[in-house]
Design an enzyme around this catalytic site. Structure first.
Site, PDB file in Angstrom:
ATOM      1  N   GLY A   1      70.256  64.084  31.206  1.00  0.00           N
ATOM      2  CA  GLY A   1      71.032  63.257  30.288  1.00  0.00           C
ATOM      3  C   GLY A   1      70.626  63.483  28.835  1.00  0.00           C
ATOM      4  N   CYS A   2      71.530  63.164  27.936  1.00  0.00           N
ATOM      5  CA  CYS A   2      71.252  63.291  26.501  1.00  0.00           C
ATOM      6  C   CYS A   2      70.052  62.428  26.112  1.00  0.00           C
ATOM      7  CB  CYS A   2      72.467  62.849  25.681  1.00  0.00           C
ATOM      8  SG  CYS A   2      73.841  63.999  25.763  1.00  0.00           S
ATOM      9  N   SER A   3      69.156  63.004  25.352  1.00  0.00           N
ATOM     10  CA  SER A   3      67.984  62.304  24.805  1.00  0.00           C
ATOM     11  C   SER A   3      67.146  61.616  25.875  1.00  0.00           C
ATOM     12  CB  SER A   3      68.422  61.285  23.748  1.00  0.00           C
ATOM     13  OG  SER A   3      69.109  61.925  22.703  1.00  0.00           O
ATOM     14  N   SER A   4      67.150  62.146  27.104  1.00  0.00           N
ATOM     15  CA  SER A   4      66.417  61.515  28.208  1.00  0.00           C
ATOM     16  C   SER A   4      64.909  61.551  27.999  1.00  0.00           C
ATOM     17  CB  SER A   4      66.783  62.171  29.539  1.00  0.00           C
ATOM     18  OG  SER A   4      66.603  63.571  29.484  1.00  0.00           O
TER      19      SER A   4
END
Length: 167
Positions: free
Chosen positions: A73-76
């Protein structure tokens, strides 16, 4: 955004290649997350963000995490700095829960490019030839970066927290 391309890229592949048990086409329940973290040796999340809405940070720290986590996921893997306090983030909570290793993204990524990265990473690390060969996750993460069209933007976002892990 819509992750239908991600779903179509991985759903059949996981079921066929890995005998994968998981959730496709709907948000997972917190119980499904807990089961994956505690009962499996690998947990792959191809969804939005850090999955914080499915399992809060306090609950994560209470787990006995056995899985190496690939969280695309984005910016996980992004850490938040709150004033003069130590940085905090979901990735640190997973480490506190005993997770040996996480592959996460430091910033927002495009779905198609991170899908290429994840596909290369998973196919090389989990589907290598033979059953006794060990594949070094850190080396494969480095190689998988090259599969991205935006190597120095999307390809640079995935990082590894934790200890080097072999299958």
């Amino acid at each position: 955004g819509d992750l239908r391309n991600t779903e179509s890229t991985f759903a059949k592949w996981f079921a066929k290649e890995l005998g994968w048990e998981g959730v496709v086409g709907r948000p997972p329940t917190s119980e499904e997350f807990v089961y994956g973290f505690e009962k499996r040796n690998t947990f792959i999340y191809c969804g939005h963000g850090r999955a914080r809405e499915y399992l809060g940070s306090g609950r994560v720290q209470e787990l006995n995490c056995e899985a190496t986590i690939l969280q695309m996921g984005c910016s996980s893997g992004k850490l938040e700095v709150l004033g003069n306090l130590e940085p905090t983030g979901m990735v640190l909570n997973f480490l506190l829960a005993g997770c040996p290793c996480l592959v996460v993204n430091l910033w927002d990524v495009t779905d198609q490019d991170i899908d290429r990265f994840c596909s290369t990473l998973v196919s090389e690390w989990l589907s290598g030839p033979g059953t006794t060969d060990h594949y070094k996750l850190l080396e494969i993460v480095s190689q998988a970066r090259q599969s991205c069209k935006l190597k120095y933007l999307v390809g640079a976002s995935p990082v590894v927290y934790g200890l080097p892990v072999t299958r």
